[in-house]
Scaffold this active site. Structure first.
Site, PDB file in Angstrom:
ATOM      1  N   ASP A 409     -14.846   1.785  -1.907  1.00  0.00           N
ATOM      2  CA  ASP A 409     -13.439   1.736  -2.277  1.00  0.00           C
ATOM      3  C   ASP A 409     -13.167   0.378  -2.918  1.00  0.00           C
ATOM      4  O   ASP A 409     -13.981  -0.538  -2.818  1.00  0.00           O
ATOM      5  CB  ASP A 409     -12.595   1.934  -1.013  1.00  0.00           C
ATOM      6  CG  ASP A 409     -11.102   1.889  -1.285  1.00  0.00           C
ATOM      7  OD1 ASP A 409     -10.674   2.422  -2.314  1.00  0.00           O
ATOM      8  OD2 ASP A 409     -10.378   1.284  -0.481  1.00  0.00           O
ATOM      9  N   LYS A 565      10.624   3.791  -7.096  1.00  0.00           N
ATOM     10  CA  LYS A 565       9.512   2.943  -7.548  1.00  0.00           C
ATOM     11  C   LYS A 565       8.220   3.720  -7.379  1.00  0.00           C
ATOM     12  O   LYS A 565       8.081   4.540  -6.460  1.00  0.00           O
ATOM     13  CB  LYS A 565       9.471   1.617  -6.787  1.00  0.00           C
ATOM     14  CG  LYS A 565       8.977   1.678  -5.361  1.00  0.00           C
ATOM     15  CD  LYS A 565       8.740   0.265  -4.817  1.00  0.00           C
ATOM     16  CE  LYS A 565       8.024   0.289  -3.482  1.00  0.00           C
ATOM     17  NZ  LYS A 565       8.873   0.620  -2.357  1.00  0.00           N
ATOM     18  N   GLY A 677      -8.189   4.839  -6.095  1.00  0.00           N
ATOM     19  CA  GLY A 677      -6.998   5.550  -6.548  1.00  0.00           C
ATOM     20  C   GLY A 677      -6.174   4.732  -7.526  1.00  0.00           C
ATOM     21  O   GLY A 677      -5.137   5.198  -8.008  1.00  0.00           O
ATOM     22  N   ASN A 821      -7.626   7.004   3.536  1.00  0.00           N
ATOM     23  CA  ASN A 821      -8.005   7.818   2.373  1.00  0.00           C
ATOM     24  C   ASN A 821      -9.505   7.749   2.080  1.00  0.00           C
ATOM     25  O   ASN A 821      -9.994   8.457   1.209  1.00  0.00           O
ATOM     26  CB  ASN A 821      -7.212   7.378   1.132  1.00  0.00           C
ATOM     27  CG  ASN A 821      -7.463   5.926   0.779  1.00  0.00           C
ATOM     28  OD1 ASN A 821      -7.761   5.110   1.644  1.00  0.00           O
ATOM     29  ND2 ASN A 821      -7.353   5.594  -0.486  1.00  0.00           N
ATOM     30  N   ASP A 822     -10.252   6.880   2.788  1.00  0.00           N
ATOM     31  CA  ASP A 822     -11.701   6.771   2.585  1.00  0.00           C
ATOM     32  C   ASP A 822     -12.490   7.542   3.633  1.00  0.00           C
ATOM     33  O   ASP A 822     -13.711   7.623   3.546  1.00  0.00           O
ATOM     34  CB  ASP A 822     -12.128   5.295   2.629  1.00  0.00           C
ATOM     35  CG  ASP A 822     -11.398   4.437   1.606  1.00  0.00           C
ATOM     36  OD1 ASP A 822     -11.290   4.887   0.458  1.00  0.00           O
ATOM     37  OD2 ASP A 822     -10.933   3.338   1.954  1.00  0.00           O
TER      38      ASP A 822
END
Length: 965
Positions: A409, A565, A677, A821-822
């Site tokens: 990552d 945002k 990402g 997320n990993d």
């Protein structure tokens, strides 16, 4: 009455199968209706594997599933039943030793689990019954009980948050024991129950909760609460993850809370998440099975040869029945076939020690004890977090010495995930610290050296957006210190995202200070030291698919504003197109400089528009079925036709020695792929900074920019794939040195691909021309020195790892990451490494090994991995070789004793040979041997290549002849 009320509240929605109804406090909704309590599991946690009754049969069954143990059991039974040349003790005692040692180890581990379970199950909790607090053991909590939890206590089960000591009905929670995240999370009580903050008040509540059945996702919960009041219509409120307090989490900065139990015991999310990961097996373990099959064949061959030669020898009557050893009547009448079978079994027993029964125990001990050396390594201890390396799976120590592909990552792994606000742009005008102007990042921009300024009202609008559009909280202790009176006071912001804290601090730098949230009102202090109040109406939470978040607020003047945002790719399509270009220039330049960028937009809503949005959001929140899809549809419609205000740039610095570590991994023959990402420009800049890409590297792009967004994008992708394939495969000079890597040649190639293009490759249309994309893409990737995959979803990361893992030759893969997320790619790879970073500890908890920093990967692989592979290779080959040498004289001796199955060795020597005489010395050798010093291994990465290569083979056993003799 109840059914009619519910049908009015949830019109048009059928009751979903797979939901549960919880009666709060076990108080019936109507006195006339009969109350039948539903049956749910109790609150006992059971993490143990055995009980006192099933330990023996269950453990024995599991141990005899191992082929070697089962084989020796059969041999032992043969020795007991058949008249064999050796005593049953010779096989039974080693087998008993192995089984006993393993059973004691597993029994002790399970006893520790029982003890831990009892500590939790027998802990005291307070339950509100009849307006009084009743102390009970945790295991006696039932679904529907109202539980009181005090500060710094852990939640005994999954609770719906009803009320707290805070007036605004909030509480702070840490979930370190669940996902490792030590930051404070804010949870909210149900709006209508926040005032019920005493035992008497909460006991008067009459309500039912409808929610989904238990499922393991920590961050997902769908439900609704129906509150009944006398002589009034029932009130329904939606329930989400923000209302659910999870078992194992800890209450912080809040005196006490009340909650109702919805999931208990083994149905809590914590218990469902600890059902165990799939077991990974190392290549050496697979090689051991191959050795066993070869040696079993050798054993059968020896037994067959000796049985055959015995009957050839006995074909001479004098040899068959000499004068000094006449046969009995029973022996003469026995069938010859039966005699041959019995003799075959006897030879099997005689030669059975060729199979090393104690090897499994020795290998397990070597792995288990060897893992302590990794944990004790002081060079992998980080002073900042006061932690060192952690071994979650000792079975894979040797795999660390065989890695060919490293998938990493970017944010928090290669970088520090410590965000610092650098600059922003408003309506195309750049704003940066006076100190930072001297850095010269933008000196090439010419006119921008003297930055222009936007209109004052636009500046203030932008800074208000930064102060309002977030989920940041302030600790209570800091508010009492006079935050309003002393704006220069350094307050402590808490948030699940470091980016949000950096943006709030950036706004403070320009004079707008966020003062906190109180009773649904957000307070900010403007440049004139005036306090402004904004009513927070709705938060449209961030998610990885939308890649943006929004808030809807009402000003004191009654204006309704939406602030949003998010990533530029997510914001630009939703704003006025003529506003994009002036901001896009800054966003692209900041990304090239390696900064993380976010765009900020707003929209003014009319009362009619807000009423419609409010109604749609409430309807979506009340849904028990497809709630996420319905919410996403409302978010999509709401966040449209906005006006772009500007963009921010936040820096995430490289971790210490990350560049040197990547260089060392390359020199060791490993290919490094970065899966992130982030935006392509930001990720590419980071890859150059950490030397994944060199200045001489020729980059090949497969991104939305090169493929295009037209209908012909699949054709364009096909053209690019064929072009790159021709350049790398067909026109590239053949690499004759098989072990050399492509980066040792004259020209290096790097590949960049984004998530949308990867989807086209991995999930092509039915068109036959696109069916071969995956193979061509894989060939291109394997020829590149480095690969950067940007804009990756977590599932895509795992797909990339799986694709490489399943290629020809089954290369050993390793994944490194620090965030939730990993986790998917960490679990997918042969070896998963978690970084103990700032995105929580979910990655390190799901990994096989965890290290504090990316730089520690160098020693873990180049030193520990190299040594453990060499050590266990010697250990396994030595075990098979010494048993072969031990049994060969026994085989040759049969030629001198007329194949009469006479043992050459004494029974005691046969018994102790494997258990003591030969296992302990090699165990010490396999733990302590250093054929090359650790300093040399870490300083010369090319030594790693020499240890990696073909798996250990039976043909390699010859090298032990000198060691054995």
């Amino acid at each position: 009455m109840l059914r009619r009320s519910l049908s009015r509240l949830c019109a048009g929605e059928e009751k979903r199968v797979g939901t549960r109804t919880v009666v709060v406090g076990h108080r019936p909704v109507s006195e006339t209706d009969a109350y039948v309590a539903q049956k749910f599991c109790d609150n006992r946690i059971v993490s143990s594997k055995y009980t006192i009754w099933n330990f023996l049969p269950k453990n024995l069954f599991e141990q005899f599933r191992r082929i070697a143990n089962f084989y020796f059991l059969i041999i032992f039974l043969v020795q007991v039943i058949v008249d064999t040349p050796t005593s049953p003790v010779t096989s039974g005692l080693p087998l008993f030793f192995v089984i006993t040692v393993t059973a004691i180890k597993q029994g002790y581990e399970d006893w520790l689990r029982h003890r831990a379970d009892n500590e939790v199950n027998k802990s005291n909790v307070f339950i509100v019954e009849n307006a009084k607090q009743v102390q009970k053991e945790s295991e006696k909590i039932k679904v529907g009980d109202i539980v009181e939890v005090k500060a710094d206590e852990t939640f005994p089960c999954d609770l719906i948050f009803l009320a707290s000591s805070s007036v605004d009905g909030t509480c702070y929670v840490t979930t370190a024991s669940l996902d490792g995240e030590s930051n404070f999370k804010t949870h909210y009580a149900v709006r209508d129950t926040t005032v019920l903050c005493t035992d008497e008040a909460i006991d008067s509540l009459t309500a039912t909760i409808e929610c989904e059945q238990p499922q393991p996702d920590l961050y997902k919960f769908v439900g609704r609460i129906i509150i009944y009041r006398s002589n009034q219509e029932p009130v329904a409120r939606s329930l989400g993850p923000e209302n659910l307090l999870l078992k194992g989490a800890t209450l912080k900065n809040t005196k006490k809370i009340y909650g109702v139990a919805v999931y208990t015991g083994m149905e809590t999310k914590m218990a469902l998440n600890y059902q165990g990961k799939s077991q990974k097996r190392s290549a050496v373990e697979k090689s051991i099975n191959a050795f066993l099959i070869v040696y079993l064949c050798i054993l059968l061959s020896k037994a067959t040869v000796c049985t055959t030669l015995k009957y050839v020898w006995q074909s001479n009557p004098f040899n068959d029945e000499p004068w000094y050893n006449e046969k009995t009547k029973k022996e003469r009448e026995t069938f010859k076939v039966l005699r041959m079978f019995t003799d075959f079994l006897s030879f099997m027993v005689l030669f059975n020690f060729i199979i090393p029964v104690s090897m499994y125990v020795t290998v397990e001990m070597q792995k288990f004890l060897g893992s302590f050396f990794i944990s004790w390594d002081k060079e992998m201890y980080d002073e900042e977090i006061k932690e060192g390396a952690l071994v979650n799976t000792s079975d894979l120590n040797e795999e660390l010495g065989q890695v060919e592909y490293v998938f990493t990552d970017k944010t928090g792994t290669l970088t520090e995930n410590s965000m610092e606000f650098i600059e922003c742009c408003i309506d195309g005008h750049k704003y940066k610290d006076c100190m930072a102007e001297a850095d010269g990042f933008s000196q090439t921009d010419g006119p921008l050296k003297y930055y222009g300024k936007a209109e004052k009202c636009r500046e203030e609008l932008f800074l208000r957006a930064l102060c309002l559009c977030h989920t940041v909280q302030i600790k209570e202790g800091d508010q009492v210190d006079g935050l309003i009176g002393h704006p220069e006071h350094k307050c402590t912001y808490i948030s699940s995202s470091p980016d949000e804290i950096a943006l709030v601090k950036g706004a403070k730098k320009y004079g707008f200070t966020f003062l906190g949230l109180e009773n649904d009102f957000m307070k900010i202090q403007n440049q004139k030291n005036e306090t402004e109040m904004y009513q927070l109406l709705h938060v449209l939470n961030f998610d990885p698919v939308r890649r943006r978040m929004s808030v809807i607020v009402r000003t004191t003047a009654g204006k309704l504003l939406l602030f949003c945002k998010g990533a530029d790719s997510s914001i630009f399509p939703r704003v006025q197109q003529e506003e994009i270009q002036q901001t896009k220039v800054h966003v692209d330049r900041n990304a090239m400089d390696g900064y993380r960028t976010l765009c900020v937009a707003f929209k003014e809503l009319t009362q009619k528009e807000y009423d419609k949005i409010d109604r749609q959001l409430n309807e979506a929140k009340m849904a028990l079925q497809d709630r996420e899809e319905k919410m996403a549809k409302v978010f999509e419609d709401t966040e449209a036709d906005m006006h772009l205000i500007g963009a921010t740039a936040v820096e995430d610095r490289l971790q210490e020695q990350s560049a040197e570590t990547i260089e060392a991994l390359h020199a060791a023959g490993m290919k490094v792929w970065v899966l992130t990402g982030d935006k392509m420009e930001t990720a590419k800049s980071t890859c150059y900074a950490c030397r994944l890409f060199q200045t001489s590297t020729e980059l090949l792009e497969l991104t939305a920019r090169t493929v295009g967004e037209s209908e012909r994008k699949e054709d364009r992708l096909h053209e690019l794939l064929m072009e790159y394939h021709k350049k790398l495969i067909q026109d590239f000079p053949k690499n004759r040195g098989g072990l050399k890597r492509s980066w040792t040649l004259s020209q290096e190639y790097g590949l960049i691909i984004d998530g949308s293009t990867l989807s086209l490759i991995l999930n092509p249309s039915q068109d036959s021309s696109s069916s071969n994309y995956k193979n061509i893409f894989l060939q291109i990737c394997l020829k590149c020195a480095a690969v950067l995959c940007c804009r990756m979803a977590p599932l895509q990361k795992a797909q990339i790892v799986r694709m490489v893992k399943n290629t020809k030759g089954s290369p050993i893969t390793l994944s490194v990451g620090d965030g939730a997320n990993d986790v998917s790619m960490i679990l997918e790879a042969h070896v998963g490494i978690g970084i103990k970073g700032k995105e929580g500890r979910q990655a390190s908890r799901n990994s096989d090994y965890a290290v504090p920093k990316f730089k520690h990967l160098r020693k873990l692989l180049l030193a520990h991995g190299h040594l453990y592979y060499v050590r266990i290779a010697h250990l396994v080959q030595y075990f098979f070789y010494k048993n072969l040498c031990f049994i060969l004289p026994q085989f040759l001796y049969q030629f001198f004793c007329g194949f009469s199955q006479q043992p050459l060795y004494d029974a005691a020597y046969l018994t102790m040979y494997n258990i003591c005489f030969t296992s302990l010395p090699i165990l010490a050798y396999s733990l302590l041997e250093q054929h090359i010093s650790i300093d040399t291994l870490t300083s010369d990465p090319q030594l790693y290549i020499s240890s990696r290569g073909p798996r250990i083979q039976p043909a390699d056993l010859g090298q032990f002849s000198t060691l054995y003799y």
